[in-house]
Design an enzyme around this catalytic site. Sequence first.
Site, mmCIF file in Angstrom:
data_model
loop_
_atom_site.group_PDB
_atom_site.id
_atom_site.type_symbol
_atom_site.label_atom_id
_atom_site.label_comp_id
_atom_site.label_asym_id
_atom_site.label_seq_id
_atom_site.Cartn_x
_atom_site.Cartn_y
_atom_site.Cartn_z
ATOM 1 C CD GLU A 75 31.790 39.895 43.440
ATOM 2 O OE1 GLU A 75 32.047 40.100 41.644
ATOM 3 O OE2 GLU A 75 31.288 39.512 44.113
ATOM 4 C CG HIS A 144 27.502 47.272 35.494
ATOM 5 N ND1 HIS A 144 26.210 46.847 36.571
ATOM 6 C CD2 HIS A 144 27.786 45.502 35.725
ATOM 7 C CE1 HIS A 144 25.837 46.017 36.521
ATOM 8 N NE2 HIS A 144 26.488 45.067 35.622
#
Length: 359
Positions: A75, A144
């Site tokens: 990321e 998540h």
Amino acid sequence: MTTTRARTAEPTAPDDRETTYRDAMREALREALRTDERVFLMGEDVGRYGGCFGVSLGLLEEFGPERIRDAPLSESAFVGAGIGAALAGMRPIVEIMTVNFSLLALDQILNNAATLLHMSGGQLSVPIVIRMTTGAGRQLAAQHSHSLEGWYAHIPGLRVLTPATLTDARYMLAPALADPDPVLIFEHGALYNVSGVLPADAGPVDIDHAAVRRPGTDVSLITYGGSLPKALAAADDLAGSGIGAEVVDLRTLRTLDDATIGESVARTHRAVVIDEGWRTGSLAAEISARLTEEHFYDLDAPVERVCSAEVPMPYARRLEEAALPQVGGIVAAAHRAVGEPAPVGANGAERRPVAGRSG
């Protein structure tokens, strides 16, 4: 999916039409890619896989690998590359799989994207759009499922958007790309499969202001994103008890539309803030503080907050549901705000905060 199928999915008729939140997002991406050659999409699995949540399905076949770029599992690297591309004149759309993983790019987002305009004395704009999935309700457990958009709303230099309706899903992207500053779009995962009618006259949308989704006179239900359907359902429930709940969809978390929030509370004199984030240091806390500072004499009762339990999000469905704001908790909070007992029953059951839990 073939190019033909992807193109066929795009609406051409001017009539109202059935669509889903996911498809509305895809239409927005397709329009952006077609109308501006500087736009490209980059992220994990956005190409061949069609996006982790299927939003970019078919776009690789239509626009090719130069415009739909699969990124490595880093990321920090691909958000940084997006920032560099924005500085060089491109209009990147960067997709991060979930908000939890965005923390791996927090240095790039906070220390670069959000600050370069200031640090350069106004010389360097960073017109990047970063999309990510947020929220729980899908049994994806603690890594998540959290709602951290309130953290990003804390950062000057960013604009934070939370589309909750089909119209906003379809039409928020264009003004986000037109913004010269970094824009973060938080898409609640529980909304992707939501279907409904997209009006023919929908769009463009105003990303500077909140929207009153339902008028009312007795209490303001203030929320955003994935909690909007719950707030609307709670308003329906409250109407059965003779309580007129006004539902305010914040839409933009930074900068908050204080005027619309304040005007609603001035009408109803009571407020319930629904926020899927944790209660401590939450966006709900910020809104409550602002209402106290700016609208103290409009309030006839303390501001109520309905937030997630202060625990890592559980995997087990019943525990996950218990940890999240639900319609019953919103209804109970609204009854407290108007000074009436909540009705007995599952839908109106009151959950008092215990042992660090709330909502």
